[in-house]
Design an enzyme around this catalytic site. Sequence first.
Site, PDB file in Angstrom:
ATOM      1  N   ASP A 204       0.828  -1.197   0.000  1.00  0.00           N
ATOM      2  CA  ASP A 204       0.000   0.000   0.000  1.00  0.00           C
ATOM      3  C   ASP A 204       0.874   1.263   0.000  1.00  0.00           C
ATOM      4  OD1 ASP A 204      -2.799   0.937   0.297  1.00  0.00           O
ATOM      5  OD2 ASP A 204      -2.064   1.818   2.160  1.00  0.00           O
ATOM      6  N   GLU A 269       1.884  -0.433  -4.837  1.00  0.00           N
ATOM      7  CA  GLU A 269       0.928   0.556  -5.330  1.00  0.00           C
ATOM      8  C   GLU A 269       1.732   1.848  -5.480  1.00  0.00           C
ATOM      9  OE1 GLU A 269      -3.200   2.730  -3.905  1.00  0.00           O
ATOM     10  OE2 GLU A 269      -1.501   2.609  -2.556  1.00  0.00           O
TER      11      GLU A 269
HETATM   12  C1  BGC Z   1      -5.573   2.026  -0.489  1.00  0.00           C
HETATM   13  C2  BGC Z   1      -6.727   2.823   0.011  1.00  0.00           C
HETATM   14  C3  BGC Z   1      -6.358   3.397   1.345  1.00  0.00           C
HETATM   15  C4  BGC Z   1      -5.055   4.195   1.276  1.00  0.00           C
HETATM   16  C5  BGC Z   1      -4.493   4.452   2.626  1.00  0.00           C
HETATM   17  C6  BGC Z   1      -4.541   3.096  -0.659  1.00  0.00           C
HETATM   18  O1  BGC Z   1      -4.079   3.497  -1.741  1.00  0.00           O
HETATM   19  O2  BGC Z   1      -5.809   1.330  -1.670  1.00  0.00           O
HETATM   20  O3  BGC Z   1      -7.902   2.076   0.070  1.00  0.00           O
HETATM   21  O4  BGC Z   1      -7.367   4.240   1.794  1.00  0.00           O
HETATM   22  O5  BGC Z   1      -4.072   3.501   0.577  1.00  0.00           O
HETATM   23  O6  BGC Z   1      -4.022   3.286   3.193  1.00  0.00           O
END
Ligand code: BGC
Length: 537
Positions: A204, A269
């Site tokens: 994340d 991500e």
């Molecule tokens: C996740 C989100 C989350 C955020 C903070 C992201 O990019 O996919 O759902 O709210 O990170 O953790």
Amino acid sequence: MTGGTETRWWRSGVGYEIYVRSFADSDGDGVGDLDGVTAHLDHLAWLGVQAVWLTPFYPTPDADHGYDVMDYCAVDPRFGDLDAFDRLVAEAHRLGLRVLVDVVPNHTSDRHPWFVSARGDRSSPTRDHYLWRDPAADGGPPNNWRSYFGGPAWTFDEATGQYYCHLFLPEQPDLNWRNPEVVAEFDRILQFWCGRGVDGFRIDVAHGLVKDATFRSNPQCRPVPPGATPREAFACFEHRYDIDQDDTTTLFDHWREVVAPFGAVLLGEVGIYRPERFARYVAGSGLQVAFALEIGWMPWDPPALLDVITGLASSAGAGVAWEVSNHDQPRAVTRFGGGAVGLRRTLALTTLLIALDGFPFLYQGEELGLDDGSVLEGAHADPVAVRNPDAPGDGRDGARTSMPWTAGPGNGFTTAAQAWLAAEERGAGDTVSAQVLDPDSPLHRYRALVGLRARFAELWSEPASVHRTGDVSLAVRRGPLLVLANLGDTVEVHELPPGTWWEVFDSATCPVDSSPHAATATIAVAAERTVVLVEQR
Ligand code: BGC
Ligand code: MG
């Protein structure tokens, strides 16, 4: 499935995101859970995907629906327990599916024992695990960093007279990745899940972990307009100091060493929209692959979509995890016009992505051609929507409503009177049970599309040559395969290279290609359509 050597298995298949709390509820409490996932893995094996990514199922007070973790090595009782997790992994592996878990390293929950100790006590042994700064001269936040979810990225702690940093909610304090104990603890967390048999991690906010050492303010590009959504406000700054710091990738080099003995993959991500910056994350010996988020935010704008795709394909190639929808964004069908129009466009685009290098992903329900769900009045739960009532455009609930398995109340997702996120029931035609029986359904078309990578290994193994054939069209040649994408609104006639070409997939028609038709010299590709041709040898 695990072993000392890296096989790069993800290059050949398609991944599938499971938003756990909305996938399948096994115990009737209205919340999807791990046993529910296990019970439905056969659907995913049938669909032909290769791997599932499970969104967080760890103990959480749910300020951000699980992305606020209290304990990284346990299962929240609402989702099951570690035995349920082990059963899920065993069943997935039995079906030939890999399992990726979500690791949330940018921040913890404010109820994590580290933060409970750190807050209110400057001498706490875990104080430096977070980012604390004195107020600015006027008593305000120490710099101009903004939270992705609205407002400043700093909250004042009365008891100790300092601010702490949070790129998301105040309930999600950011960790200090310059502290070696934080690094060591996450090594242990990665090893814990590898030891339980996971095949990799979705990381994340991978671009956010390291911050500028001296916390300089970001340059501001323009004033924040009144009524701006949090995303719009965030975009008014050049994010030079809060995210995407050069030493972030060094950290992932270390993570790669930690997971290497288990053969696990690191899938970050990476919410960075400059292709050359994005590419850095997958260019070295850190992350193998990273989600590119930009397409998932875009409306139907074919030239712009193709610009983004070609930019990423040429800079980051096999390192891109492609997606058009996820749990943070309105579903592509909705963004691209809704209903049959949105689905036609989504499938044309997804067919193109599946022919590129990288790791394409579907988001649960995408295989059913779903639009966003209709959340009932007063039932909104996403903090981005709930806490920004004047700028509701950014809410993520529409994409998070439950998976429709069968027709009728609860849609086979739950036996509870109401799902945790109350929404209008989906019609029978939107359900898995109806679409399985209908060879013309989106489900069958997606299954044929996912199956292309297994049917024609060249679709991922042969070098891809990508040509922009027009403003709104693209051709991808891979060995004997030719993929022609026409995202425009008029028919396009393409010259075919010499040879006999057989059409084996068309994004806009049902997948009955038992007798593929031969195309010669030229082919007309209808509007908003992608076709896959194979050369007869
Ligand atoms: C996740 C989100 C989350 C955020 C903070 C992201 O990019 O996919 O759902 O709210 O990170 O953790
Ligand atoms: Mg449940």
